[in-house]
Design an enzyme around this catalytic site. Sequence first.
Site: not given
Length: 914
Positions: A617-618
Amino acid sequence: MRDIRRGAMVTVFGLFFLSGFSALVLQVVWMRELSLLFGATAQAAAATLAAFFLGLAAGSAYWGRRSRRITRPLRSYALLEVGVLVAGLGYFLLAPAFAAQYGTLYSHLAEPAPGLLVGIKLLLALVLLSPAALFMGGTLPVLSAWLVRHPAALGRLVPLLYGVNTAGAAIGALSAAFLLPPILGYDGSYLLALALAGGIALSAWWLGGRGSAQMLEGVQASPPQVPAVALAAEALPQAWLRGLAFLSGFVALALEVLWTRMFAQVLQNSVYSYAVILVVFLLALAAGSFVAGWLARRRLPVVPTLVGLLCGAALLVALTPQLFFWLTDGLGYLGAGRDWPDYLRTLGLAAVAILAGPTLVLGVVFPYLWKAAEAGARSPGEQVGGLLALNTLGAILGSLAAGFLLLEWLGLWRAIQWLAGLYLAAAMLLTTLAVAPAAAGLCARPWLAPMLVLAPVLGFLLLLSALDAGRLPVVRTDSVQRAETLLEAREGGAGTVAVVRRGEHLGIKVDNHYTLGSTRGHGLQQRQAHFPLLLHPAPDRVFFLGMGTGITAGAALAHPVKEVVVAELLGDVIDLAAEYFRPYANGLFEDPQVRLLAEDGRHHLGATDEAYDVIIGDLFVPWKRGNAALYSLEHFQHVAERLAPGGLFAQWVPLYQVTAQELGSIARTFTAVFPHVTLWRGDFLPEGPIVALVGRLDAAPLEPAAVLRRARALRADAVAGDARGPQDSVLPDPDTPPLLLYYAGNLGRAADLLAGYPLNTDDRPRLQFSAARAQRAEAAGRRGWLVGEPLIDFFRSVLAAAPVADAPYLARLAPQQRQAVPAGLDIFAASLADAQGDAEGAQALLARASRALTANAPGNPDTGDGDSGNRDAGDRGPGDLDPGRLRRDLEALRAERDAAIKALEQRIERLQGG
């Protein structure tokens, strides 16, 4: 008796106010829930909105026609509210069943037939929303049949009823953002709105009873004493009424979309900011309805009044870009440095100053058409329902056109100008079809006709000269102090995406200030892929939630992976990254192993049946609207379901935009899903750090030999420009993986530290509300992010709660290798000391880290007792080690810190308010 009748009328108006309140709360919850099911893409939102408005339009038309045969309108209104209640409860039953089947449809249609999938989303939304919307759409026509006995009273009374309902909707929008969900959650808010609909139904049923019917009979308005010839002279043909009703809905909703996009360029863009804009818009529309009723009582000639309203609205609309640009100092961040109350006050005042005037006049046009319809032969309810249905259909097409056509074809400023031109064109047609002269003759003002013809002509001249918004810039750049140059910008319904050159580096940003990444932090962005992938023994399939520049996802191709799937919400981001960041993305845009999806990553993981070895996940800023859902319990559960056996999920968290409270909530929610969670630093930058929560469903320990082997391979084949950290000179043991310096602890074994923090769920997205307030408190200097000394204290507390010596995750590491963990924390603390100007303290901390790592190293004469990592920095001075080496360590530390600072500069500048 007269007071009783007046009280009864006030009661009914109050019920309709509450009806608007309830309807808006229901709409907010529906739109949010379906965005979680269908995804947060612009297409999914459009399908949901279109389904809701189609239901309203159909309800308005159907119940308007039936109103002629309704003998007890209040009881019919009560039954409509019962219909809303029953349909709303039915949504609760149908939505989970649809969600269970939706994944199959998505898996088969998402990539081969995305257009068909959007059509299916529209169909599903119609089934879920149309029943309730059908009943909602009938409330105004049915109540109009009760309120208005004669069509000649339409213009005086129906705008008042319409305005009261719209005002209720405005207060509902305010409550749905600021009050109800934080207290009750979204499910509780939904049930409250349904209970309110039930209470309205009971009250209206009682008022419409036999005993009340006689009491209320006198409330209904009798026709005004206006000669029939006068009414005929003021009448507009039905074709004109229908066309103007449609045009009014089209322009109003298109402008709402465009103005929301306009303010998104300069706002915090949290759920609160959008709510303030919507509330101002709805209140101004309500005020416009009241003004329309006032104008109808003034006995003004209808057509000249409409021409004046259309021209006035057009010019005020055309003025909004200029006024907005001036009040925001050329697209500068609105409310920079202000705390929460001041920020809301600044935003509210700006919204009122820019939007209230044009929206109020826009809000007069449609309700005033009921004045123009008074001479028609239709019954009041039928006339109200017919025009309302056309207005709603126009609203559907207006919102779709603005989001998918006008922004892309014309751009924001030109699109606003074009809509203003539509109103001027309508005014010009009114004056050239021999209707205006008749109205002017009625007023005995022969000079009025030429003025009416001249007004739209002058309006067009102003629109093409002084009010020409096409000259305004789309993106704010600073060519003087920062040497910024705009390379390309694309405008769409989901955001304005721009590529900017600053010096020798490229950056990509959305909505003017929010930077997704730049080439300045090339190596640091690659680490966000390298670290999680190194922790998996054999990653074959990798999923990235968020893409940005593509540098992070491209780094995955340096590992022995077989497939990389990247989901990016904004298609324009993918296109521009492929065009400008291709040299930095390590073949991401050419490699056949890569699949790029213009899709909501959470939606994809929730709907697909594919499994991945590593999901990354960014960096998602928690206060940004929609991002709280990416830290929710339900999202983490979807991710866990998509992990292959032995897989891991790494969620990066930007601590420079998170308080201790928010991180505690994220971590507790994360550990509620993943039983085995480790915490990793992304850099040695204590004033702008990032951390990764790495979750597993199994208890597989770290394999140091595998990590070291693959890390050496990466170093040998490193992409040019990769940042080198202090571990290059600090680690003397060739068998200790450098990655261990970034290990911050085991959160899964430190559960007591997180026990007091609330879970963040879809129903109660606490992060969405608290993070937005915290961001403004930090900008005003009243609250700090989890950086610096507080962060170091947090790391120490995690290591104290879950000691390294008996950590199962590190069971396969030798005791000497484990010393890298406290040594890494010392390096982190040294970075802070050096940033604060304490070079001597930084060298002492580096010396302690070096001693901890060399105490038991092969061939080292100082064997020690293996616990030197716990000694005081003052036990031995930096002179016990090579001073030249310590200086090199410190220089390496500074280099990493400087690189991180540069990489985060634009992002921090945007997020902290410019």
